[in-house]
Design an enzyme around this catalytic site. Structure first.
Site, mmCIF file in Angstrom:
data_model
loop_
_atom_site.group_PDB
_atom_site.id
_atom_site.type_symbol
_atom_site.label_atom_id
_atom_site.label_comp_id
_atom_site.label_asym_id
_atom_site.label_seq_id
_atom_site.Cartn_x
_atom_site.Cartn_y
_atom_site.Cartn_z
ATOM 1 C CG ASP A 141 64.031 36.083 23.319
ATOM 2 O OD1 ASP A 141 62.940 36.036 22.715
ATOM 3 O OD2 ASP A 141 64.371 35.211 24.146
ATOM 4 C CB SER A 142 60.463 37.533 25.735
ATOM 5 O OG SER A 142 60.838 36.177 25.591
ATOM 6 C CE1 TYR B 231 58.113 40.424 25.151
ATOM 7 C CE2 TYR B 231 58.856 40.312 22.869
ATOM 8 C CZ TYR B 231 58.835 40.959 24.086
ATOM 9 O OH TYR B 231 59.524 42.141 24.234
ATOM 10 N N GLY B 232 55.218 34.557 24.050
ATOM 11 C CA GLY B 232 54.584 33.510 23.253
ATOM 12 C C GLY B 232 53.178 33.121 23.639
ATOM 13 C CB CYS C 13 61.879 36.900 19.927
ATOM 14 S SG CYS C 13 60.243 36.518 20.565
ATOM 15 C CD GLU D 50 63.714 33.415 30.595
ATOM 16 O OE1 GLU D 50 64.224 34.081 31.502
ATOM 17 O OE2 GLU D 50 63.989 33.597 29.388
ATOM 18 C CB CYS E 120 60.740 28.839 20.956
ATOM 19 S SG CYS E 120 60.968 29.837 22.449
ATOM 20 C CG HIS F 235 63.465 30.711 25.760
ATOM 21 N ND1 HIS F 235 63.031 31.833 25.093
ATOM 22 C CD2 HIS F 235 63.675 31.097 27.046
ATOM 23 C CE1 HIS F 235 62.979 32.853 25.949
ATOM 24 N NE2 HIS F 235 63.352 32.427 27.142
HETATM 25 N N1 DGL Z 1 62.239 33.086 22.742
HETATM 26 C C1 DGL Z 1 61.029 33.556 22.187
HETATM 27 C C2 DGL Z 1 60.640 32.896 20.907
HETATM 28 O O1 DGL Z 1 61.534 32.557 20.157
HETATM 29 C C3 DGL Z 1 59.885 33.914 23.090
HETATM 30 C C4 DGL Z 1 59.539 33.058 24.232
HETATM 31 C C5 DGL Z 1 58.420 33.695 25.046
HETATM 32 O O2 DGL Z 1 58.646 34.798 25.553
HETATM 33 O O3 DGL Z 1 57.347 33.097 25.108
HETATM 34 O O4 DGL Z 1 59.506 32.738 20.601
#
Ligand code: DGL
Length: 267
Positions: free
Chosen positions: A12-13, A44-45, A75, A151, A183, A185
């Site tokens: 994941d990021s 990443y998002g 992710c 985070e 997501c 997270h």
């Molecule tokens: N946890 C990731 C997802 O499921 C990425 C979150 C990010 O880096 O923006 O999209």
């Protein structure tokens, strides 16, 4: 050549994928896992599909070099650009199992999705869900601020509660009965999300859906299963040093003890 004791790679990021790792570890205690958090390039998002695809390919290449026997893209943002990826090992995304679970859960056929901007713009959940059941209504909401809050370790904070409310209340007006945490997270925010949606909306956590699929594939020999006499090891790698990551990872993985992070250069 992959052997049964090789780890399952997962990335994941940042710390979000640990929610998937935790679900996998609970179901598959004998397997070794190698987790990569691309903390140097998070988030990443908010990035373009081209950039996310480049990161995805680099992460896959790196994990393959570490002799993993399969890769889990923990992710959603990376999963949303993974459709045409060519890879020599079994590869698992989080969007397909999450979509299936959401369709099974929704009696009203009205599903909400909260996700990063990249995942929302890709319409991956809409496509997957409507492929399974065409008449399901899917309502999406990009919720970009939630990743930095997680985070930062602010999962139990009035500021976070307010932002969660702001993102989710428009979806509740659409009478959804199921909400996809699109997501990895977001499962960390489950208590805050539950407060907003109440008891009657089913929350879909794709980590659990994926763990079921991976368990089946290990049982059926799609991936070679590690010996049941062994207890699996977990290694956590990140692409940047971070005290917050270490502290959050410790909290998320409880009651499991985690080893110190290893910082790696994936280029
Ligand atoms: N946890 C990731 C997802 O499921 C990425 C979150 C990010 O880096 O923006 O999209």
């Amino acid at each position: 050549m992959a052997s049964a004791s090789n780890p399952i790679g997962i990335f994941d990021s940042g710390i979000g994928g640990l929610t998937v790792l935790k679900a996998l570890r609970e179901k598959l205690p004998h397997e070794n896992f190698l987790y990569l958090g691309d903390t140097a390039r998070i988030p990443y998002g908010t990035k373009s599909p081209q950039t996310i695809k480049k990161y995805l390919e680099q992460n896959l290449k790196y994990l393959a070099k570490q002799n993993v026997k399969a890769v889990v893209i923990a992710c959603n943002s990376a999963s949303s650009v993974a459709e045409e990826i060519n890879f020599s090992l079994p590869i698992y995304d989080v969007i397909s199992p999450g979509s299936r679970l959401a369709v099974e859960a929704s009696k009203a056929c009205r599903i909400g999705v909260i996700a990063t901007k990249a995942t929302v713009l890709s319409k991956s959940y809409v496509t997957h869900i409507q492929k399974i059941k065409p008449h399901v209504q899917v309502y999406q909401q990009a919720s970009s601020l939630l990743v930095p809050l997680v985070e930062e370790g602010w999962d139990d904070d009035p500021v976070t509660n307010l932002i969660v409310y702001r993102y989710i209340s428009p979806l509740l007006k659409e009478n959804i009965d199921t909400l996809v945490l699109g997501c990895t997270h977001y499962p960390i925010l489950k208590p805050a999300i539950r407060k907003v949606v109440g008891a009657n909306v089913t929350l879909i956590d794709s980590g659990f859906a994926l763990a079921k699929k991976l368990t089946e594939d290990l049982q059926q020999g799609v991936i070679m299963a590690n010996s049941k006499d062994l207890t699996g090891e977990i290694r956590l790698l990140t692409t940047d040093s971070s005290d917050t990551f270490q502290a959050n990872a410790k909290r998320i993985m409880l009651p499991l003890e985690i080893k110190p992070l290893e910082i790696v250069d994936i280029n």
